[in-house]
Design a protein around this motif. Structure first.
Motif, short mmCIF file in Angstrom:
data_model
loop_
_atom_site.label_atom_id
_atom_site.label_comp_id
_atom_site.label_asym_id
_atom_site.label_seq_id
_atom_site.Cartn_x
_atom_site.Cartn_y
_atom_site.Cartn_z
N GLU A 1 13.68 5.23 59.00
CA GLU A 1 12.41 4.60 58.66
C GLU A 1 12.19 4.61 57.15
O GLU A 1 11.79 3.60 56.55
N HIS A 2 12.46 5.76 56.54
CA HIS A 2 12.31 5.86 55.08
C HIS A 2 13.30 4.95 54.36
O HIS A 2 12.95 4.27 53.39
N ALA A 3 14.56 4.96 54.81
CA ALA A 3 15.59 4.13 54.16
C ALA A 3 15.24 2.65 54.27
O ALA A 3 15.39 1.88 53.31
N MET A 4 14.76 2.25 55.45
CA MET A 4 14.35 0.85 55.65
C MET A 4 13.17 0.50 54.74
O MET A 4 13.09 -0.60 54.19
N SER A 5 12.26 1.43 54.60
CA SER A 5 11.09 1.19 53.75
C SER A 5 11.52 0.96 52.30
O SER A 5 11.00 0.07 51.62
N VAL A 6 12.48 1.77 51.84
CA VAL A 6 12.98 1.61 50.47
C VAL A 6 13.68 0.26 50.31
O VAL A 6 13.46 -0.47 49.34
N LEU A 7 14.52 -0.10 51.29
CA LEU A 7 15.20 -1.40 51.24
C LEU A 7 14.19 -2.55 51.22
O LEU A 7 14.38 -3.55 50.52
N ARG A 8 13.14 -2.38 51.98
CA ARG A 8 12.10 -3.43 52.02
C ARG A 8 11.48 -3.63 50.64
O ARG A 8 11.23 -4.76 50.21
N LEU A 9 11.23 -2.53 49.95
CA LEU A 9 10.61 -2.62 48.63
C LEU A 9 11.60 -3.13 47.57
O LEU A 9 11.19 -3.73 46.58
N LEU A 10 12.88 -2.88 47.80
CA LEU A 10 13.89 -3.28 46.82
C LEU A 10 14.40 -4.70 47.02
O LEU A 10 14.92 -5.31 46.08
N CYS A 11 14.27 -5.24 48.23
CA CYS A 11 14.97 -6.49 48.55
C CYS A 11 14.39 -7.71 47.85
O CYS A 11 14.94 -8.81 47.98
N MET A 12 13.30 -7.54 47.12
CA MET A 12 12.81 -8.66 46.30
C MET A 12 13.79 -8.97 45.17
O MET A 12 13.79 -10.07 44.63
N ASP A 13 14.62 -8.00 44.84
CA ASP A 13 15.60 -8.19 43.77
C ASP A 13 16.85 -8.89 44.33
O ASP A 13 17.42 -8.44 45.32
N PRO A 14 17.29 -9.97 43.70
CA PRO A 14 18.46 -10.70 44.21
C PRO A 14 19.74 -9.86 44.23
O PRO A 14 20.60 -10.06 45.08
N THR A 15 19.84 -8.91 43.30
CA THR A 15 21.02 -8.03 43.28
C THR A 15 21.07 -7.18 44.54
O THR A 15 22.15 -6.96 45.12
N ILE A 16 19.91 -6.71 44.97
CA ILE A 16 19.84 -5.90 46.19
C ILE A 16 20.18 -6.76 47.41
O ILE A 16 20.93 -6.34 48.30
N ALA B 1 14.10 -11.39 56.59
CA ALA B 1 13.33 -12.58 56.23
C ALA B 1 13.46 -12.88 54.75
O ALA B 1 13.59 -14.04 54.34
N GLU B 2 13.43 -11.84 53.94
CA GLU B 2 13.57 -12.01 52.49
C GLU B 2 14.95 -12.56 52.15
O GLU B 2 15.09 -13.45 51.31
N ILE B 3 15.97 -12.04 52.82
CA ILE B 3 17.33 -12.51 52.58
C ILE B 3 17.48 -13.98 52.98
O ILE B 3 18.13 -14.78 52.31
N SER B 4 16.83 -14.35 54.07
CA SER B 4 16.99 -15.71 54.60
C SER B 4 16.38 -16.77 53.69
O SER B 4 16.69 -17.95 53.82
N LEU B 5 15.51 -16.37 52.78
CA LEU B 5 14.88 -17.33 51.88
C LEU B 5 15.87 -17.92 50.88
O LEU B 5 15.59 -18.93 50.26
N SER B 6 17.01 -17.28 50.73
CA SER B 6 18.04 -17.80 49.85
C SER B 6 18.94 -18.73 50.65
O SER B 6 19.53 -18.34 51.66
N ASP B 7 19.05 -19.98 50.20
CA ASP B 7 19.87 -20.96 50.92
C ASP B 7 21.33 -20.51 51.02
O ASP B 7 22.02 -20.82 51.99
N ALA B 8 21.78 -19.79 50.01
CA ALA B 8 23.18 -19.36 50.01
C ALA B 8 23.45 -18.29 51.07
O ALA B 8 24.57 -18.13 51.54
#
Length: 312
Positions: free
Chosen positions: A233-248, A282-289
């Motif tokens: 749960e904690h790891a997912m929460s961190v990924l959720r906060l980080l996934c706005m970054d394209p590198t992540i 969902a955040e990842i899917s927003l990128s067409d690539a």
């Protein structure tokens, strides 16, 4: 005791007598309990023990003092006396002393875990410089020491000022925790480490550090391998906060993170895990690539139970 405090040079006979006295207290407290604790308190026992921790170089004597203090500090009166007498500074000094044996540090961590019960004490401990010493012990080879160090950091993190201080340490604080996520399989360790990481990811500066330290690998390992829902749960929460970054987002794709995330949306042990995983996907899917790669997983059914993300 008066002799011990007044002499400039140690008197071997006095030191030996006090060493024997402290050593005899360990089994006595265990056997007699509150009665002996009250008696020691009445004879300024906490003051003597704090002074001995400060002045004795023998690890065995200091360890005896720490263990007895740990037992005594189950009493609020003794705990208050320890703080008033400057005992916290003595505790921090012992933690900072790398020449001390590991079991001395272990027992000192146990003592501090018992001591940090009020906001004032938690703040004082950090202000006295305990954090670098505790972080150093997070990398210890003994899992017991690691658990105590993480527990202490976690207890102190309930105060907002301490969290801000942790964040100010940057990579020095984050990197050891990520290493634990990468290499440790102990459920308690993973739960404490990921819980701290979850609190550290709050600011943009912190997120940049996570990106620079390649946090994705460590976090995905927890998501994929942890048998306990709390670290996930904690790891997912961190990924959720980080996934706005394209590198992540790219890192999640490159490191095979889509499959465990998809699995988590369907079979995550808690609602929070499923929700966090869904947001990341969902955040990842927003990128067409990246969207085609998601479509290949489960025939495009990844988002069948989620709201269709809008194009930006």
């Amino acid at each position: 005791y008066d002799m011990l405090r007044q002499v400039d040079e140690p008197v071997p006979e006095v030191d030996e007598a006090f060493a024997k006295w402290v050593h005899s207290l360990r089994p006595l407290i265990t056997k007699e309990g509150d009665e002996i604790r009250n008696l020691i308190g009445a004879m300024k026992g906490v003051s003597i023990l704090v002074h001995m921790c400060q002045s004795f170089k023998d690890d065995e004597v200091v360890d005896d003092c720490i263990v007895v203090l740990h037992d005594l500090c189950s009493s609020p009166v003794a705990l208050e006396e320890l703080v008033v007498l400057g005992g916290l500074q003595v505790c921090v000094d012992i933690l900072l002393d790398e020449t001390r044996r590991e079991w001395v540090h272990l027992h000192m961590l146990q003592l501090l875990v018992r001591v940090v019960v009020t906001p004032d004490v938690k703040l004082s401990l950090m202000q006295l410089g305990a954090c670098p010493a505790i972080i150093r012990l997070v990398n210890h080879s003994d899992t017991s020491v690691v658990k105590r160090a993480l527990t202490l950091l976690s207890q102190c993190s309930t105060e907002e000022q301490n969290v801000e201080y942790y964040q100010s340490l940057g990579a020095a604080m984050i990197e050891p925790l990520l290493l634990l996520c990468e290499n440790d399989f102990d459920i308690t360790v993973l739960g404490l480490a990921t819980g701290l990481l979850d609190k550290l990811v709050g600011t943009d500066a912190q997120k940049e550090i996570f990106v620079r330290l390649n946090a994705v690998s460590a976090l995905l390992r927890v998501v994929s391998h942890s048998t306990d829902p709390r670290p996930k749960e904690h790891a997912m929460s961190v990924l959720r906060l980080l996934c706005m970054d394209p590198t992540i987002r790219r890192g999640i794709i490159d490191k095979g993170g889509l499959a465990p995330l998809v699995q988590a949306t369907h079979y995550g042990e808690t609602m929070e895990i499923r929700k966090h995983a869904g947001v990341v996907l969902a955040e990842i899917s927003l990128s067409d690539a990246m969207a085609p790669q998601l479509e290949m997983l489960e025939g495009g059914k990844v988002f069948s139970h989620l709201e269709k993300p809008k194009k930006r």
